[in-house]
Design a protein around this motif. Sequence first.
Motif, short mmCIF file in Angstrom:
data_model
loop_
_atom_site.label_atom_id
_atom_site.label_comp_id
_atom_site.label_asym_id
_atom_site.label_seq_id
_atom_site.Cartn_x
_atom_site.Cartn_y
_atom_site.Cartn_z
N SER A 63 -10.02 -10.03 6.34
CA SER A 63 -10.36 -8.66 6.50
C SER A 63 -12.02 -8.45 7.96
CB SER A 63 -11.46 -8.03 5.29
OG SER A 63 -12.20 -9.79 4.89
N PRO B 9 -13.20 -7.00 11.24
CA PRO B 9 -12.39 -6.88 12.43
C PRO B 9 -12.14 -7.58 13.84
CG PRO B 9 -14.64 -5.98 11.45
CD PRO B 9 -14.13 -7.22 10.88
N ALA C 218 -3.99 -8.80 9.86
CA ALA C 218 -4.73 -9.26 8.98
C ALA C 218 -3.10 -8.48 8.25
CB ALA C 218 -5.49 -7.95 7.61
N GLN D 272 -7.43 -2.75 5.45
CA GLN D 272 -7.27 -4.01 6.87
C GLN D 272 -6.05 -4.57 6.72
OE1 GLN D 272 -8.13 -3.53 3.77
NE2 GLN D 272 -10.83 -4.40 4.22
N ASP E 186 -2.72 -5.15 8.91
CA ASP E 186 -1.98 -4.42 10.29
C ASP E 186 -0.16 -4.48 9.63
OD1 ASP E 186 -4.80 -3.99 11.54
OD2 ASP E 186 -5.06 -6.19 11.36
N GLY F 86 -9.23 -4.21 13.36
CA GLY F 86 -9.77 -4.46 12.83
C GLY F 86 -10.61 -3.25 12.22
N GLY G 82 -13.58 -1.65 5.18
CA GLY G 82 -14.03 -2.49 5.51
C GLY G 82 -15.40 -3.04 4.86
#
Length: 370
Positions: free
Chosen positions: A197, A199, A203, A222, A224, A343, A349
């Motif tokens: 989670s 940035p 993920a 989150q 990706d 992120g 998030g």
Amino acid sequence: MTWPRVSIAMVALAAITLVAPSRSEADPSRGPQWHVGYLRIGAAHAVNEGDGVVVAVPDSGVDPHPDLRNNVLAGVDVIPGGVGDGRRDEDGHGTGMAGLIAAHGHGDREGAIGVAPRAKILPIYASPPHQDGDSEALAEAVEYAVSRHVDVISISAAGGAGTRLQQAVKEAIQADIVVVAGAGNTTRSSLVGYPASEPGVIAVGGVDSHGNHAAISVTGPQIDVVAPAVEIYSTGINGGYRVGTGTSDATAIVAGAAALIRSKFPNLPAQEVAHRLTATAIDKGPPGRDDEYGYGVIDLVAALTADIPPLGFETPSITAPPATAAEEENDGNSTARGLVTLGVLLAAGGGYLVWRRRRRGDDPPPRISR
């Protein structure tokens, strides 16, 4: 608070020793390593095999498996009980992750094959066998990986965001290291765990052998990319093999993909590695990014060969909705997609991260799960 590894193989399958597949069985999707054919790993190896890249694996250590011979460097133990250099595994989880990244088989056509078979593994013993670890040990492992100037850190674990761990992960990102982490398993939580989670961390969620969302994989804003996560065959302890299910396995596979990209494009910043993975992913679910598949299933060959414009930094506001697949095909910039990949989803998030940080200063470090 638990911090388990994000694979369920340790519960039921870690101790199973299986007959190794021949390479001819492993390459097509019909073999035990179905993900090899599914991801066209053989075709990717015709382009690059990960030479010159070091991937740190903070986990249960890495066993000196024949399929990893000469690929495992001397690492470190950050918790008591190992042999001092990370090259012992009484659990099987770390060895399985290392094999998914860098196994090269043994003999002409025997054994397991990893995504980046010429990459080197830096093993870090940070999680006790068959137990949850804690964020302090993982933080120390990440700090060590940063000090060794590795190219990729593969974290097949998810849990709470301890202060030291957050700082260590941020330092890794600032050091231009590609950090890949598992989103987590639904057996433990419904939220994307830390450090996935964070940035800047890639993920990873999971899919099954049909390319559909794996029920074991948590979902969230989150995510990706996704990769195979169900019944994944890899190296195990004592020269054997293991089968795992969970986002642990998907994470190691994506870390191998990052290793291939860093080898093929050695001057590419970590941010661009993430962008290349998401920009070439095969879209699944609703058009564009979604909470189950992120930007889609990784495409190794496309990630190594596609003409991807570099990520721009003159992007519109980060609150803008992600572009659809059709829009991205007509927009060579792809900057909004890349930044979301990195992120920058604070609105989505941030509440979770704040919640994770609300711990008393004298609380024990959060646990980690595999």
